[in-house]
Design an enzyme around this catalytic site. Structure first.
Site, short mmCIF file in Angstrom:
data_model
loop_
_atom_site.label_atom_id
_atom_site.label_comp_id
_atom_site.label_asym_id
_atom_site.label_seq_id
_atom_site.Cartn_x
_atom_site.Cartn_y
_atom_site.Cartn_z
N MET A 76 -2.26 5.85 -1.60
CA MET A 76 -2.68 7.06 -0.89
C MET A 76 -1.71 8.19 -1.20
O MET A 76 -0.50 8.00 -1.18
CB MET A 76 -2.73 6.80 0.60
CG MET A 76 -3.80 5.81 0.98
SD MET A 76 -3.91 5.59 2.76
CE MET A 76 -2.50 4.49 3.01
N MET A 120 0.84 -1.17 0.00
CA MET A 120 0.00 0.00 0.00
C MET A 120 0.90 1.24 0.00
O MET A 120 1.41 1.64 1.03
CB MET A 120 -0.89 -0.01 1.24
CG MET A 120 -1.70 1.23 1.38
SD MET A 120 -2.70 1.39 2.89
CE MET A 120 -3.29 -0.23 3.21
N PRO A 121 1.14 1.85 -1.14
CA PRO A 121 1.99 3.04 -1.20
C PRO A 121 1.33 4.24 -0.52
O PRO A 121 0.12 4.44 -0.59
CB PRO A 121 2.14 3.31 -2.69
CG PRO A 121 1.74 2.06 -3.37
CD PRO A 121 0.77 1.40 -2.47
N PHE A 122 2.17 5.02 0.13
CA PHE A 122 1.74 6.27 0.75
C PHE A 122 2.71 7.34 0.27
O PHE A 122 3.91 7.27 0.56
CB PHE A 122 1.79 6.15 2.28
CG PHE A 122 1.31 7.38 2.99
CD1 PHE A 122 0.00 7.47 3.41
CD2 PHE A 122 2.16 8.44 3.24
CE1 PHE A 122 -0.46 8.61 4.08
CE2 PHE A 122 1.72 9.58 3.89
CZ PHE A 122 0.41 9.65 4.31
N ALA A 171 1.69 -0.73 -8.33
CA ALA A 171 0.81 -0.51 -7.18
C ALA A 171 -0.65 -0.49 -7.63
O ALA A 171 -0.97 -0.03 -8.73
CB ALA A 171 1.15 0.82 -6.50
#
Length: 66
Positions: A40, A1-3, A34
């Site tokens: 996000m 989950m990239p932020f 991703a």
């Protein structure tokens, strides 16, 4: 989950931010694989009197056009 956290000086329009968030999300999907649904992006607007470079506040640089 990239932020992804983007910090930039205040002053961009909501449309510019929407374009930026979309482009970042698409790039994360294309380059890193991703899932866009789980990517996000947070855009933090920083006041010009809260940001400095080289010992000079951004508000002073902009006022002086430096």
């Amino acid at each position: 989950m990239p932020f992804v956290n983007v910090k930039m000086l205040e002053g961009r329009t909501i449309e510019q931010k929407k374009q930026l968030v979309k482009a970042i999300t698409e790039s994360m999907a294309e380059i890193c694989g991703a899932n866009p649904e789980y990517t996000m992006v947070v855009v933090e607007d920083i006041a010009k009197d809260h940001w400095a470079r080289g010992g000079v506040m951004a508000s002073d640089r902009i006022a002086d056009n430096k």
